[in-house]
Design a protein around this motif. Sequence first.
Motif, PDB file in Angstrom:
ATOM      1  N   ARG A  30      33.178 -77.755  60.567  1.00  0.00           N
ATOM      2  CA  ARG A  30      33.660 -77.943  61.942  1.00  0.00           C
ATOM      3  C   ARG A  30      34.162 -79.368  62.152  1.00  0.00           C
ATOM      4  N   PHE A  31      33.382 -80.358  61.693  1.00  0.00           N
ATOM      5  CA  PHE A  31      33.821 -81.740  61.853  1.00  0.00           C
ATOM      6  C   PHE A  31      35.026 -82.050  60.969  1.00  0.00           C
ATOM      7  N   GLY A  32      35.093 -81.427  59.800  1.00  0.00           N
ATOM      8  CA  GLY A  32      36.260 -81.623  58.939  1.00  0.00           C
ATOM      9  C   GLY A  32      37.531 -81.103  59.593  1.00  0.00           C
ATOM     10  N   LYS A  33      37.438 -79.907  60.180  1.00  0.00           N
ATOM     11  CA  LYS A  33      38.602 -79.340  60.874  1.00  0.00           C
ATOM     12  C   LYS A  33      38.992 -80.200  62.066  1.00  0.00           C
ATOM     13  N   ARG A  34      37.978 -80.660  62.813  1.00  0.00           N
ATOM     14  CA  ARG A  34      38.259 -81.504  63.973  1.00  0.00           C
ATOM     15  C   ARG A  34      38.902 -82.817  63.540  1.00  0.00           C
ATOM     16  N   GLY A  35      38.420 -83.389  62.447  1.00  0.00           N
ATOM     17  CA  GLY A  35      38.999 -84.629  61.942  1.00  0.00           C
ATOM     18  C   GLY A  35      40.431 -84.442  61.479  1.00  0.00           C
ATOM     19  N   LEU A  36      40.681 -83.334  60.793  1.00  0.00           N
ATOM     20  CA  LEU A  36      42.060 -83.061  60.356  1.00  0.00           C
ATOM     21  C   LEU A  36      42.982 -82.838  61.551  1.00  0.00           C
ATOM     22  N   ASN A  37      42.501 -82.151  62.578  1.00  0.00           N
ATOM     23  CA  ASN A  37      43.320 -81.957  63.778  1.00  0.00           C
ATOM     24  C   ASN A  37      43.622 -83.287  64.461  1.00  0.00           C
ATOM     25  N   LEU A  38      42.626 -84.160  64.553  1.00  0.00           N
ATOM     26  CA  LEU A  38      42.866 -85.472  65.154  1.00  0.00           C
ATOM     27  C   LEU A  38      43.851 -86.292  64.325  1.00  0.00           C
ATOM     28  N   ALA A  39      43.716 -86.230  63.008  1.00  0.00           N
ATOM     29  CA  ALA A  39      44.637 -86.970  62.145  1.00  0.00           C
ATOM     30  C   ALA A  39      46.051 -86.422  62.264  1.00  0.00           C
ATOM     31  N   ALA A  40      46.186 -85.106  62.326  1.00  0.00           N
ATOM     32  CA  ALA A  40      47.516 -84.515  62.472  1.00  0.00           C
ATOM     33  C   ALA A  40      48.134 -84.888  63.809  1.00  0.00           C
ATOM     34  N   THR A  41      47.334 -84.854  64.864  1.00  0.00           N
ATOM     35  CA  THR A  41      47.837 -85.234  66.193  1.00  0.00           C
ATOM     36  C   THR A  41      48.262 -86.697  66.206  1.00  0.00           C
ATOM     37  N   ALA A  42      47.460 -87.555  65.609  1.00  0.00           N
ATOM     38  CA  ALA A  42      47.811 -88.982  65.552  1.00  0.00           C
ATOM     39  C   ALA A  42      49.073 -89.195  64.742  1.00  0.00           C
ATOM     40  N   ALA A  43      49.238 -88.458  63.654  1.00  0.00           N
ATOM     41  CA  ALA A  43      50.444 -88.599  62.834  1.00  0.00           C
ATOM     42  C   ALA A  43      51.678 -88.144  63.595  1.00  0.00           C
ATOM     43  N   VAL A  44      51.560 -87.039  64.322  1.00  0.00           N
ATOM     44  CA  VAL A  44      52.706 -86.542  65.101  1.00  0.00           C
ATOM     45  C   VAL A  44      53.055 -87.529  66.212  1.00  0.00           C
ATOM     46  N   GLN A  45      52.047 -88.064  66.894  1.00  0.00           N
ATOM     47  CA  GLN A  45      52.318 -89.040  67.952  1.00  0.00           C
ATOM     48  C   GLN A  45      52.941 -90.308  67.386  1.00  0.00           C
TER      49      GLN A  45
ATOM     50  N   ALA B 250      54.713 -90.519  64.662  1.00  0.00           N
ATOM     51  CA  ALA B 250      56.083 -90.194  64.249  1.00  0.00           C
ATOM     52  C   ALA B 250      57.003 -90.109  65.456  1.00  0.00           C
ATOM     53  N   THR B 251      56.517 -89.551  66.544  1.00  0.00           N
ATOM     54  CA  THR B 251      57.336 -89.428  67.752  1.00  0.00           C
ATOM     55  C   THR B 251      57.660 -90.805  68.320  1.00  0.00           C
ATOM     56  N   LYS B 252      56.669 -91.670  68.369  1.00  0.00           N
ATOM     57  CA  LYS B 252      56.906 -93.015  68.898  1.00  0.00           C
ATOM     58  C   LYS B 252      57.813 -93.822  67.983  1.00  0.00           C
ATOM     59  N   SER B 253      57.612 -93.707  66.702  1.00  0.00           N
ATOM     60  CA  SER B 253      58.436 -94.495  65.783  1.00  0.00           C
ATOM     61  C   SER B 253      59.853 -93.950  65.703  1.00  0.00           C
ATOM     62  N   GLN B 254      60.025 -92.638  65.956  1.00  0.00           N
ATOM     63  CA  GLN B 254      61.385 -92.080  65.933  1.00  0.00           C
ATOM     64  C   GLN B 254      62.207 -92.684  67.063  1.00  0.00           C
ATOM     65  N   GLY B 255      61.597 -92.870  68.227  1.00  0.00           N
ATOM     66  CA  GLY B 255      62.307 -93.490  69.345  1.00  0.00           C
ATOM     67  C   GLY B 255      62.658 -94.932  69.036  1.00  0.00           C
ATOM     68  N   ALA B 256      61.757 -95.654  68.393  1.00  0.00           N
ATOM     69  CA  ALA B 256      62.028 -97.044  68.033  1.00  0.00           C
ATOM     70  C   ALA B 256      63.118 -97.112  66.971  1.00  0.00           C
TER      71      ALA B 256
END
Length: 128
Positions: A85-100, A102-108
Amino acid sequence: VRWMMYWIIFALFMATETFTDLLISWFPFYYEVKMAFVVWLLSPYTRGASLLYRRFLHPALARREKDIDAFLTRARERGYETALRFGKRGLNLAATAAVQAATKSQGALAGRLRSFSMQDLRCLPEQG
């Protein structure tokens, strides 16, 4: 085996000592009696730890062996489920952080590329 019995009995002694120190440390010669008890546990002549282990602790553990095994099995299963459960939650948080990120850096990145467009270059004053 002798050392295993000693360390198990000593660990139980240390765990109970935490509470007894608060309650009866005012008793005269308390610390001297405590040291004598540890020496008695450790001494190869008295074999105090072996005596306590064989007479009290081993029979108590043998009576509850099935309960202890069931508890350890449940703890292992719950630990595995919790790790997943914590592994899945950690992977979801990491994926969300990576997408955010990428989104911020794409604008820059788009802003930087835009600054090098031909229109921007035409707006520069010519140096003579």
